[in-house]
Design a protein around this motif. Structure first.
Motif, PDB file in Angstrom:
ATOM      1  N   GLY B  65       0.827  -1.204   0.000  1.00  0.00           N
ATOM      2  CA  GLY B  65       0.000   0.000   0.000  1.00  0.00           C
ATOM      3  C   GLY B  65       0.860   1.253   0.000  1.00  0.00           C
ATOM      4  N   LEU B  66       1.840   1.277   0.896  1.00  0.00           N
ATOM      5  CA  LEU B  66       2.702   2.467   0.974  1.00  0.00           C
ATOM      6  C   LEU B  66       3.436   2.677  -0.337  1.00  0.00           C
ATOM      7  CD1 LEU B  66       4.094   2.151   4.603  1.00  0.00           C
ATOM      8  CD2 LEU B  66       2.455   3.783   3.694  1.00  0.00           C
ATOM      9  N   VAL B  67       3.945   1.586  -0.899  1.00  0.00           N
ATOM     10  CA  VAL B  67       4.641   1.713  -2.186  1.00  0.00           C
ATOM     11  C   VAL B  67       3.702   2.366  -3.201  1.00  0.00           C
ATOM     12  CG1 VAL B  67       5.565   0.410  -4.139  1.00  0.00           C
ATOM     13  CG2 VAL B  67       6.196  -0.203  -1.798  1.00  0.00           C
ATOM     14  N   GLY B  68       2.466   1.854  -3.267  1.00  0.00           N
ATOM     15  CA  GLY B  68       1.514   2.417  -4.223  1.00  0.00           C
ATOM     16  C   GLY B  68       1.308   3.901  -3.997  1.00  0.00           C
ATOM     17  N   THR B 107      -3.159   2.818  -4.624  1.00  0.00           N
ATOM     18  CA  THR B 107      -2.816   2.216  -3.329  1.00  0.00           C
ATOM     19  C   THR B 107      -3.623   0.951  -3.105  1.00  0.00           C
ATOM     20  OG1 THR B 107      -2.542   4.467  -2.545  1.00  0.00           O
ATOM     21  CG2 THR B 107      -2.592   2.719  -0.883  1.00  0.00           C
ATOM     22  N   VAL B 108      -4.936   1.075  -3.237  1.00  0.00           N
ATOM     23  CA  VAL B 108      -5.804  -0.084  -2.999  1.00  0.00           C
ATOM     24  C   VAL B 108      -5.442  -1.211  -3.956  1.00  0.00           C
ATOM     25  CG1 VAL B 108      -8.159  -0.909  -3.190  1.00  0.00           C
ATOM     26  CG2 VAL B 108      -7.693   1.257  -2.070  1.00  0.00           C
ATOM     27  N   LEU B 109      -5.240  -0.864  -5.210  1.00  0.00           N
ATOM     28  CA  LEU B 109      -4.972  -1.895  -6.217  1.00  0.00           C
ATOM     29  C   LEU B 109      -3.728  -2.695  -5.832  1.00  0.00           C
ATOM     30  CD1 LEU B 109      -5.821  -3.043  -8.955  1.00  0.00           C
ATOM     31  CD2 LEU B 109      -4.185  -1.504 -10.001  1.00  0.00           C
ATOM     32  N   LEU B 110      -2.632  -1.982  -5.612  1.00  0.00           N
ATOM     33  CA  LEU B 110      -1.382  -2.694  -5.307  1.00  0.00           C
ATOM     34  C   LEU B 110      -1.539  -3.490  -4.026  1.00  0.00           C
ATOM     35  CD1 LEU B 110       1.539  -0.340  -6.289  1.00  0.00           C
ATOM     36  CD2 LEU B 110       0.262  -2.023  -7.602  1.00  0.00           C
ATOM     37  N   ALA B 111      -2.028  -2.837  -2.964  1.00  0.00           N
ATOM     38  CA  ALA B 111      -2.103  -3.502  -1.662  1.00  0.00           C
ATOM     39  C   ALA B 111      -2.893  -4.795  -1.782  1.00  0.00           C
ATOM     40  CB  ALA B 111      -2.749  -2.571  -0.644  1.00  0.00           C
TER      41      ALA B 111
ATOM     42  N   THR C 173     -10.671  -5.171 -10.919  1.00  0.00           N
ATOM     43  CA  THR C 173      -9.607  -6.114 -10.565  1.00  0.00           C
ATOM     44  C   THR C 173      -9.810  -6.646  -9.162  1.00  0.00           C
ATOM     45  OG1 THR C 173      -8.258  -4.521 -11.752  1.00  0.00           O
ATOM     46  CG2 THR C 173      -7.124  -6.376 -10.742  1.00  0.00           C
ATOM     47  N   VAL C 174      -9.989  -5.747  -8.205  1.00  0.00           N
ATOM     48  CA  VAL C 174     -10.099  -6.184  -6.814  1.00  0.00           C
ATOM     49  C   VAL C 174     -11.324  -7.088  -6.637  1.00  0.00           C
ATOM     50  CG1 VAL C 174     -10.455  -5.403  -4.451  1.00  0.00           C
ATOM     51  CG2 VAL C 174      -8.865  -4.198  -5.941  1.00  0.00           C
ATOM     52  N   SER C 175     -12.455  -6.695  -7.235  1.00  0.00           N
ATOM     53  CA  SER C 175     -13.639  -7.550  -7.097  1.00  0.00           C
ATOM     54  C   SER C 175     -13.352  -8.928  -7.668  1.00  0.00           C
ATOM     55  CB  SER C 175     -14.823  -6.935  -7.847  1.00  0.00           C
ATOM     56  OG  SER C 175     -14.935  -5.588  -7.532  1.00  0.00           O
ATOM     57  N   ALA C 176     -12.707  -8.953  -8.830  1.00  0.00           N
ATOM     58  CA  ALA C 176     -12.442 -10.247  -9.459  1.00  0.00           C
ATOM     59  C   ALA C 176     -11.551 -11.105  -8.563  1.00  0.00           C
ATOM     60  CB  ALA C 176     -11.778 -10.026 -10.817  1.00  0.00           C
ATOM     61  N   VAL C 177     -10.495 -10.494  -8.031  1.00  0.00           N
ATOM     62  CA  VAL C 177      -9.587 -11.249  -7.164  1.00  0.00           C
ATOM     63  C   VAL C 177     -10.339 -11.783  -5.952  1.00  0.00           C
ATOM     64  CG1 VAL C 177      -7.613 -11.022  -5.618  1.00  0.00           C
ATOM     65  CG2 VAL C 177      -7.536 -10.030  -7.912  1.00  0.00           C
ATOM     66  N   ILE C 226      -8.275  -8.910   4.711  1.00  0.00           N
ATOM     67  CA  ILE C 226      -7.596  -7.736   4.135  1.00  0.00           C
ATOM     68  C   ILE C 226      -8.367  -7.236   2.927  1.00  0.00           C
ATOM     69  CG2 ILE C 226      -5.536  -7.025   2.877  1.00  0.00           C
ATOM     70  CD1 ILE C 226      -3.934  -8.874   4.701  1.00  0.00           C
ATOM     71  N   LEU C 227      -8.741  -8.187   2.048  1.00  0.00           N
ATOM     72  CA  LEU C 227      -9.459  -7.776   0.845  1.00  0.00           C
ATOM     73  C   LEU C 227     -10.759  -7.083   1.210  1.00  0.00           C
ATOM     74  CD1 LEU C 227      -8.941 -10.669  -1.692  1.00  0.00           C
ATOM     75  CD2 LEU C 227      -8.128  -8.324  -1.800  1.00  0.00           C
ATOM     76  N   ALA C 228     -11.469  -7.664   2.165  1.00  0.00           N
ATOM     77  CA  ALA C 228     -12.730  -7.039   2.585  1.00  0.00           C
ATOM     78  C   ALA C 228     -12.449  -5.631   3.083  1.00  0.00           C
ATOM     79  CB  ALA C 228     -13.387  -7.878   3.679  1.00  0.00           C
ATOM     80  N   GLY C 229     -11.355  -5.505   3.849  1.00  0.00           N
ATOM     81  CA  GLY C 229     -11.024  -4.199   4.393  1.00  0.00           C
ATOM     82  C   GLY C 229     -10.752  -3.180   3.294  1.00  0.00           C
ATOM     83  N   PHE C 230     -10.088  -3.617   2.225  1.00  0.00           N
ATOM     84  CA  PHE C 230      -9.791  -2.674   1.132  1.00  0.00           C
ATOM     85  C   PHE C 230     -11.018  -2.427   0.275  1.00  0.00           C
ATOM     86  CE2 PHE C 230      -5.172  -3.776   1.636  1.00  0.00           C
ATOM     87  CZ  PHE C 230      -4.792  -2.501   1.972  1.00  0.00           C
ATOM     88  N   ALA C 231     -11.787  -3.482   0.062  1.00  0.00           N
ATOM     89  CA  ALA C 231     -12.923  -3.347  -0.862  1.00  0.00           C
ATOM     90  C   ALA C 231     -13.932  -2.345  -0.320  1.00  0.00           C
ATOM     91  CB  ALA C 231     -13.579  -4.701  -1.072  1.00  0.00           C
TER      92      ALA C 231
END
Lengths: 1025, 380, 458
Positions: B65-68, B107-111, C173-177, C226-231
């Protein structure tokens, strides 16, 4: 349970084994040869290698594939470079426009010897560097794919196709000789001839063929005015009004700022009298009219009066001046005429605002010698007699220039002559008809049935650029040069003789029309120089010699060619004669008005229809109705209500001599019980673009119109029931609908005041200054920063700027359906707003173009940075980066961006404008935009960079004054100013700083760089209308 | 008992979550470390039973995340301030509020994506479809509704007999040995085998052909339009619209363009000499232009100093020197005339040299002559 | 981490009755093993022909240009953007269910999460088409990506459209993953069920070799968290950014600060309506009434009434602010919405989004399949019209009366709209044939007795 059973179908998926497990295996003692199999090598993942190999090969060959980029074509330089011609640098040729009879001096811009733009000749004393929209767009006719390339034989369906000029010459001359021998008539039909040399050619021709007689006709003539002038003043030279000196102007059904006479000059001079920057003395324009014309739209006071009551009104005026104000000596004629028409009564009868009329009379009297009356050329002779008489009675002849308008070298024939010609053609007395660039089959009144008569003539010849309605019926169609390929001269002013020179060698196998006649007359076989020589000869003998100038003829001739004209003061004839006291003698008592009056007006852009195939002109919005690609019957809302008509309904207009069925357009400000239609539409053989556009009103035109008025009594109107789609570039908003009424005022789009108000408080516009602030600090521009200013006091809304912009910037024609969908492409448009009531609207117009805002909303939202700000303050458009999200257009408060929804050139009329040689009309310095790209006004950035190059060559920085935009150059009123706003001395800075200057939608804080000067209405009250 | 294939693990099955939990605790208590529990869904408390550390995936997520975030900000800053600053809507180059959305998304994508990749590659060692446990009855059962435990042969404490009995104590059913599947040796190892090479060649041809067609043809068909070719005629381009194929046209005989009246003394050198006067003053700037043009157009034949010593090394008849008495006594007009019209073998330079430049050259020639025959006064 | 699991034991059962784990697999995997029924084929024929029509219209658009649509000056955005916003909105319910409800420990989500996530992905696919289609030169979509190119130009990071590109692609992307991670265990179970070589091959490849190992479950559950947290912030950001497309402009009716929350609420609103509609169909078709229970549907209806009311509030607030701002442009735009030429669209929107959902206050209606289905459809109609109203009515009469115009959609506009629905439902129909519509492992985990009774080491 057989755990040991090896499972076969994993093979294809062999992958590296889990190293951990391998270690574990190695740790165990097992039969030798078993553990040997457990190193990574044994599990060689060949499939992966293969995959990589495949990948490598593919990409390598993919790279190999994209070789050999598109061949950009070869370079073809000049083999013999003409002096003064540098590739990429434009040349200019002075010439004369023949789009109509006004013969404006033009300056034709050529690139590599090809004309790409027509502008006004700044040295021409009449039009002073400006030309009308039609003149601007007429360059398209040179490159019109519909032009004939070779002579044709055989009428209509019997057409046998091309023939050589030699054949044509031989057969036709033989036939002409036979006609002479047999004593049969040879008729030459032509528009009025203003070229003394062409007149001489015709004489030569007539001399060679003794039975020749020449007929000229013009449906848009001003013969009534001219005859009236002769009746009142005795001579035949019509006066030229110096409008700039007039304080009061009374226009009676005269659109002198639009379609009536030499409007380019009139606009310039009239606007010069309305310049708040020069003086606070503005002229005052009264317009008394039935139609709502461009002139009426610019009036300070406008009175609705049906055209057939103009005479009544003038008599009333005469009565008022003679008996009430006692300003004009009483004459018996005046007594005879006016007793029944006191102004009071006339005003009441025709619902004319009395107090306005009183203002008018007072103004006329207070400004004797500084006021002018002018009547429209559609009106009958008697009206003009009255006008000329009143002008001279009030001493207004002082406003006439010494430079006057001589009659045509070949004047329009009387209706009787034309009728007798048709009769003779029918009865076979006529052996041959030669149409000299004339199209009578379309132009002449239907009642004359010229077409039928033409079929009785054994040999009929049409000399024309394209095959028109007449050509379709002629046994020979001989293609002639376009005006840009022709030599010629034109005399419209006693002091000025305009010269016309070709700017490109003939594109096709065509000939100069005068040369054809000369060749037939047997002076010499045809050659391109034939008429050139003839012209020079006449000038040597008849122009140079009488002038008695020092220089030899060659120098004189070349100088005249260079300037585009020769001034010939010798031809003028002394002072303007006073009016005869008995001038009113033959004025007949006005006929009573009837239920309806029909007025056939002039199309603002197509003229008599000659330009029907010019898409640029078809798509110019009508100055008032904003309707494109059509003519229509304009009626007032009251008239419409009487017949339950709404815009688009079809009506039949019935006259004693004919009829026509056309769509209705309800137009505010038209007098009740009046129907106005303009001519020039409904051609059926004009070409792919122009055919069947609008309705032909030949049927309504009477033979009397050939020399008389085009206002008709005894009209009946019936609703036929059908409907038709009229398309306009502006949504019509009901004037009286409170929901949207007067938005242009409440939103400060149009800011106007009265002269009084301005005198009282020059800063009346800026009483409540806007407080605009920005969270980020402004970008600073050092060096030149471009800006424009438009003076709404001068702008009359003539559309010359629009037409010029179209040509300069390769703006495509989109066609009627696309305009209907709201997709017109013009970069600059004239917005038209109405306030007031539908009966007496107060029109305002406003040229609207990209405002090049400092904080342009369009730029923020473009995802691909296709539109950004240049260091000199331009909002620039990067076409080849644009992907066409259209977000910029949505976010533009002015909606001046234009999107290429299609490849419009391909889309219109089966790709008509993709046919050659149309590509030659395109400005090589301007991108021809593709489909899917956004575009908009660039402030003529190509001209800016050209100026920058010149400056660089001269080793200096570019100056604001170096650049003239196309619209600015074309504006007859000189209402557009362009330059450097960072230079406090520049004119544009003066405009920006002026008390009347304002910015449209300033509150959006877009910081536009186009300043508008508020229009001042010169009326008696202080509050605006 | 010897077996051709090496042993991977001993497995036992249990019917209830309680059973497997107890078993896991037991095995762990017995000191085994290399064992695993397979259940159709995560059984709660198992990580404690198996004495596992909790996952450290969160740390990776944080780092990615930080990297992103930092990377994006840095990139945008570089783009807007260093690489290509542009005035857009009159805003400052670095308008940071507008950069927030993109930064957040990257950020979200990479993390999220990278943490998942890390898990799969680093922790799971996936993809791995040839694990010994795969496709065993054991696996079939645990993926449906049983709970299984597998003690790996690689465990230091592993002893087939002892381990089996331990599992029995813990109440495991269907205790089974899972072995490696070693039948990999039959695989073809040759890379340059004709069939494969054939395929390789075919791909190459297809791919290169496809790219060629699409890059050089397909992309120029309707509806594509790159505005690289526009329907307009640029300088020095040919045009089929004219019979001679030249896009650049000659002016019509007898016409006069603005500012270029034809040369009045064509063919009349004497009168030219008599009537023409130099329209320019010999200012330094004019002389500079004159020199430039002289060196460009005249010097190839007349030599840099007008001595008539051609720079063409005699490959062309040498012209007379400009220092002859004739040339020196000539009026400016005559020199101008010769430049404009040429004489003898010298061609006309009218079309190459604009009028003013010709007069500048005349001045410069005068300077050369003066320099050649300098007066005493000049030498001071 | 442990707390997440501990949760499973609090609430009442989420599945009706006490099915055995084996029966769960049997029921859920059933549609994958049998040949599709005639009903399925009929449905598939319908949706794929809609898709075909859409494809035709898209083809015409790509070849001839955007001229075939009804857009013009001043309305340069039409159905394209309306559909884009609509479909992105539909997607939101899925992420909400799978991520936010997961964080909120809502056990009941297990039955519907898989399906909702699938719908998210399909909806975003539909949405993603439009930004490309609406380009004047649709062969240059890459210009919207910052990559080194021949123009030496990057993208304009201040443009909401660039934000869109990042938001939507990230979201997809995130949803798919997220979805795929959830599928892994089930794919493994399927791998071990099936006997057909081909299927086995595919399942093994896509399960990556999952072994239900507890050493993996540990990380797996953490990753899921983690994914839930980001999504969760992601899903909120996506429609916020979509709303920026309008809010960042200067056009009255678009230039509104209320847009982000208003758009997100609307998105969840329409999303849940769509999920509810489709799930009703699915549970009937595949006999999953005991897994996708009436309680699920009722809970969704409750969320709809909540979000619906938020949307209604936004409508009211827009008018209030327009009046309160004293800005005549704003004021006219909203008057024009309610009374102008597009009033019909405005009132359709209001009635469908604000009035009908209020019926859900009644428990009987919340639990009546027929009525809730009808209301669900109305809500989607209404939400589509909301976007129509926002896009069209704001543009067609903005600052200069001289450039006002009307927008009349053409055959191609309707065709592409229909086509997007065709695409969506075609994907759904394929999905129910080839993948388990309910997460088997998750459901098994929440069956009665699925977890240890005693609780050691915690």
């Amino acid at each position: 349970m057989s755990t040991e059973s090896p499972n076969r179908h994993w093979r294809s998926l062999q992958e590296a084994a889990d190293p951990a497990s391998l270690k574990g295996v190695a740790a165990q003692e097992f039969a030798p040869g078993v553990t040997d199999d457990f190193d990574l090598a044994t599990l060689s993942p060949i499939s992966r290698k293969r995959f990589l190999a495949m990948l490598a090969a593919s990409s390598a060959f993919a790279a190999a594939g994209c070789t050999n980029y598109r061949d950009k074509g070869e370079i073809v330089p000049y083999t013999r470079q003409p002096e003064g011609h540098i590739p990429g640098v434009a040349n200019a040729y002075a010439s004369t426009c023949t789009g109509c009879h006004q013969a404006c001096g033009t300056l034709i811009k050529t690139r590599e010897g090809r004309p790409i733009k027509i502008d006004g000749n700044p040295d021409h004393p009449v039009n002073r560097g400006a030309i009308c929209p039609r003149g601007q767009a007429s360059i398209l006719n040179l490159y019109d794919p519909y032009r004939l390339r070779n002579p044709q034989r055989g009428a209509g369906t019997g057409r046998t196709g091309d023939l050589s000029w030699e054949q044509a010459d031989r057969t036709i001359t033989e036939h002409l000789a036979q006609c002479v021998a047999a004593g049969r008539k040879i008729a030459v039909v032509t528009p009025p001839v203003y070229s003394p040399t062409l007149k001489k050619v015709l004489n030569t021709f007539s001399a060679a063929f003794s039975t020749t007689s020449v007929y000229a006709y013009d449906t848009l003539h001003e013969e009534s005015r001219r005859r009236a002038w002769r009746r009142v003043h005795g001579d035949h030279l019509l006066p030229v009004v110096e409008w700039e000196r007039a304080r009061v102007v009374l226009a009676l059904e005269s659109d002198f700022l639009g379609t009536d006479g030499m409007s380019v000059e009139a606009i310039r001079r009239f606007a010069a009298g309305r310049d708040p920057l020069r003086s606070e003395e503005l002229n005052r324009l009264y317009v008394v009219e039935g139609d709502l014309s461009t002139t009426g739209a610019n009036a300070d006071y406008r009175l609705r009066l049906r055209p057939d009551a103009q005479l009544h009104f003038l008599l009333g005026l005469l009565h008022e001046l003679t008996y009430v104000r006692r300003a004009i000596p009483v004459t018996p004629e005046a007594r005879r005429l006016t007793t029944e028409y006191p102004l009071q009564k006339v005003a009441e009868d025709y619902g004319v605002r009395k107090e306005t009329v009183d203002h008018l009379v007072t103004d006329l009297l207070d400004n004797r010698g500084r006021a002018i009356l002018v009547a429209g050329s559609v009106l009958e002779e008697d009206v003009h007699v009255m006008v000329h008489y009143l002008n001279s009675a009030l001493g207004n002849t002082r406003l006439y220039s010494r430079d006057r308008m001589p009659p045509a070298a070949v004047a329009p024939s009387s209706e009787l002559d034309v009728a007798s010609l048709v009769r003779d053609m029918k009865s076979g007395k006529v052996g041959a008809v030669i149409h000299l660039d004339a199209n009578p089959v379309f132009d002449l009144p239907a009642e004359l049935a010229y077409g039928e008569a033409l079929e009785q003539v054994p040999v009929s010849v049409s000399l024309a650029e394209t095959e028109d309605e007449t050509g379709a019926l002629c046994s020979y169609v001989l293609p002639i040069h376009n005006q840009l390929e022709s030599w010629g001269d034109h005399q419209r002013r006693t002091h000025t003789l305009s010269l016309q020179q070709p700017v490109i060698a003939p594109l096709y196998n065509t000939r100069q029309k005068e040369g054809i006649l000369l060749a037939w007359a047997g002076t010499a076989p045809y050659s391109e120089s034939l008429y050139h020589e003839f012209l020079m000869e006449r000038w040597r003998a008849e122009v140079h010699a009488p002038l008695g100038v020092a220089s030899d003829f060659k120098t004189f001739w070349l100088a005249s060619l260079h300037d585009g004209l020769a001034s010939t003061p010798g031809l003028s004839e002394g002072p303007i004669p006073e009016a005869r006291r008995d001038a009113l003698g033959r004025v007949s008592m006005p006929a009573p008005v009837e239920a309806y009056a029909l007025m056939l007006t002039t199309s603002p852009f197509l003229g008599d229809g000659r330009f029907a195939n010019n898409g640029w002109l078809q798509e110019l919005p009508h100055p008032i109705s904003k309707i494109v690609w059509d003519n229509y019957a304009a009626v007032s809302s009251a008239t419409a209500a009487r017949h339950e008509l709404s815009t688009g309904d079809m009506i039949e207009v019935l006259l004693p001599h004919g009829r026509a069925t056309l769509p209705v357009a309800i137009q505010p400000g038209i007098a009740d019980s009046v129907v106005t239609v303009f001519l020039g539409y409904g051609r059926w053989n004009a070409g792919p673009v122009g055919s069947h556009v609008g309705t032909s009103v030949q049927g309504l035109l009477s033979r009397s119109a050939l020399s008389g008025s085009r206002v008709y009594r005894g009209v009946s109107v019936t609703k036929t029931g059908g409907t038709y789609r009229l398309v306009s570039t502006q949504e019509h908003h009901a004037l009286d609908d409170p929901f949207v009424k007067d938005f242009h005022r409440s939103r400060n789009i149009i800011q106007e005041g009265t002269l009084e108000e301005y005198r009282q408080n020059p800063r009346f516009l800026h009483e409540k200054p806007l407080e605009l602030f920005s969270i980020s600090k402004e970008v600073s521009y050092d060096g030149v920063k471009w800006a424009m200013a438009i003076d709404m006091n001068k702008c009359v809304g003539c559309n010359a700027c629009v037409s010029a912009c179209n040509v300069e910037n390769n703006v495509p024609v989109v066609g009627k359906e696309q305009v209907a969908m709201g997709r017109e492409m013009q970069w600059i448009r004239i917005d038209r707003y109405f306030s007031g009531t539908p009966e007496d609207p107060v029109p305002s117009h406003q040229p609207m173009l990209c405002q090049h805002c400092d904080t342009a909303p369009c730029e923020n939202v473009c995802p691909v940075v296709a539109t950004t700000h240049s260091p000199d303050g331009l909002n620039q458009m990067v076409y080849n980066r644009c992907v066409g999200t259209k977000y910029c257009s949505n976010n533009c408060p002015y909606k001046v961006r234009r999107f290429n929804f299609y490849n419009f050139r391909d889309h219109l009329a089966d790709g008509y404008y993709e046919q050659e040689p149309v590509s030659l009309v395109h400005n090589p310095e301007v991108t021809v935009r593709s489909r899917g790209v956004m575009e908009k006004c660039t402030f003529c950035v190509q001209r800016i960079s050209e100026a920058r190059q010149v400056a660089a060559q001269e080793g200096r920085a570019v100056r604001g004054s170096d650049v003239t935009t196309a619209c600015q150059q074309a504006c007859p009123a000189q209402a557009i100013v362009f330059g450097d706003m960072n230079d406090p001395a520049s004119e544009v800075s003066r405009y920006r700083a002026h008390n009347l200057g304002y910015h449209v939608l300033a509150e959006t804080n877009a910081r536009p760089n186009v300043t508008y000067l508020a229009r001042l209405r010169n009326i008696h009250t202080e509050k605006a209308l | 008992m010897k077996h051709p294939f090496p042993l991977y693990a001993l497995t036992g099955l249990f019917g209830t979550p309680d059973g497997i939990t107890r078993a896991a605790e037991g095995v762990a208590a017995a000191g085994y470390t290399r064992f695993d529990v397979n259940t159709p869904y995560p059984v709660h408390g198992m990580e404690h039973a198996m004495r596992l550390h909790s996952s450290r995936l969160g740390v990776f997520a944080l780092v990615f995340g930080l990297v992103g975030a930092v990377g994006t900000i840095a990139f945008i800053t570089w783009v807007t301030l260093v690489d290509y600053p542009m005035v857009i809507g009159g805003k400052p180059f670095w308008s940071w509020p507008a950069f927030v959305p993109v930064t957040f998304e990257v950020t979200v994508l990479l993390a999220s994506v990278l943490s998942v990749v890390t898990m799969i590659v680093l922790y799971f060692r996936f993809p791995n479809t040839s694990h010994p446990l795969h496709d065993t009855p054991y696996m079939k059962k645990v993926s449906l509704d049983h709970f299984g435990i597998a003690i790996l042969a690689s465990d230091p404490l592993f002893d087939e007999r002892a381990t089996r009995s331990l599992l029995e104590q813990l109440g495991a059913k269907e205790i089974a040995a899972v072995r490696y599947d070693l039948d990999d040796r039959a695989i073809d190892r040759r890379l340059f085998e004709p069939r494969f090479l054939g395929i390789l060649a075919l791909t190459a041809i297809l791919v290169s052909g496809a790219t060629y067609v699409s890059f050089n043809h397909l992309l120029y068909w309707e509806p594509f339009n790159w505005m690289s070719e526009q329907p307009k005629l640029k300088p020095q381009k040919p045009s089929p619209l004219f019979p001679d194929g030249f896009g650049m046209r000659q002016p019509v005989q007898g016409t006069v363009a603005r500012g270029s009246l034809p040369y009045a003394f064509a063919g009349r050198p004497e009168e030219a000499g008599k009537y023409l006067v130099n329209t320019l003053l010999p200012t330094s700037s004019v002389l500079a232009v004159g020199k430039k043009k002289y060196l460009t157009f005249c010097s190839p034949c007349h030599g840099n100093f007008g001595e008539g010593n051609s720079r063409l090394r005699g490959q062309f008849p040498n012209p007379p020197t400009l220092h002859s008495d004739k040339a020196r006594t000539w009026p400016d007009g005559s020199i101008y005339h010769v430049i404009s019209e040429g004489q003898n073998v010298m061609p006309a330079y009218a079309s190459q040299i604009p009028v003013n430049d010709r007069w500048a050259i005349v001045h410069y020639v005068r300077v050369l002559q003066r320099a050649h025959y300098a007066k005493e006064s000049d030498l001071k | 981490m442990s707390t997440v699991v501990a949760d499973y034991r609090r609430e009442a059962e989420v599945v009706e009755g006490t099915p055995s784990p084996a029966s769960i697999d049997a029921v859920i995997a059933a549609p994958l093993d049998v040949f599709p029924s005639r009903r399925w084929w009929v449905a598939f024929a319908v949706t794929s022909s809609m898709l075909g029509l859409g494809a035709f219209c898209v083809g015409m658009t790509l070849f001839y240009g955007l001229g075939v649509w009804g857009i013009n000056q001043p309305v340069a955005w039409g159905f394209d953007i309306v559909n884009f916003v609509f479909w992105v909105g539909i997607g939101h319910a899925g992420t909400l269910i799978s991520a936010i409800l997961f964080l909120l420990r809502q056990r009941w989500r297990t039955g519907i999460a898989r399906f909702a996530e699938a719908m998210t992905i399909f909806a975003v696919i539909c949405a993603g088409l439009f930004p490309i289609l609406h380009l004047g030169r649709p062969w240059l979509p890459l210009y919207l990506m910052p990559y080194p190119n021949q123009h030496a130009l990057w993208v304009n990071f201040t443009s909401p459209l660039v934000w869109d590109v990042f938001a939507v692609s990230t979201y997809f992307t995130v949803s798919a993953v997220f979805w795929y991670i959830g599928l892994m265990p089930d794919l493994a179970s399927l791998r071990d069920r099936t006997a057909q070589p081909i299927k086995k091959l595919l399942y093994s490849v896509f399960s990556l070799g999952w072994r239900h190992s507890h050493r993996h479950w540990v990380h797996y559950e953490r990753a899921y968290l983690i994914l839930a947290g980001f999504a969760t912030p992601l899903v909120l950001s996506v429609h916020t950014i979509v709303s920026f497309d309008f809010a960042v402009s200067v056009i009255p009716g678009w230039h509104t600060t209320i847009f982000p929350p208003y758009f997100v609420a609307g998105a969840v609103f329409s999303g849940f309506a769509m999920v509810q509609n489709v799930l009703i169909g699915v549970r009937q078709a595949f006999h999953l009434r005991h897994i996708i229970t009436l309680d699920h549907l009722e809970k969704m209806n409750k969320i709809m009434i909540l979000t619906g009311s938020m949307v209604g509030y936004a409508y009211a607030m827009e008018f209030f602010i327009a009046w309160y701002s004293g800005n005549q442009f704003e004021q006219f735009v909203f008057l024009n919405r309610a009374l102008g030429p597009y009033a019909w669209a405005y009132w359709t929107m209001v009635s469908c989004n604000v009035i009908f959902p209020q019926l859900f206050w009644f428990r009987r209606i919340r639990r009546s399949i027929g009525i809730m289905f009808a209301i669900g459809i109305l809500v989607n109609v209404g939400m589509w019209f909301e976007r129509f109203v926002i896009v069209i009515t704001s543009l067609h009469r903005d600052f200069l009366p001289s450039s006002w115009g009307m927008y009349i959609p053409t055959f191609y506009d309707y065709g592409i709209l229909l086509g997007s629905f065709g695409l969506f439902f075609t994907l759904i129909l394929l999905f129910v044939r080839v993948l388990p519509v309910v997460s088997m492992s998750e459901v098994k985990a929440v069956l009665p007795g699925a977890q240890p009774t005693h609780h050691s080491h915690s």
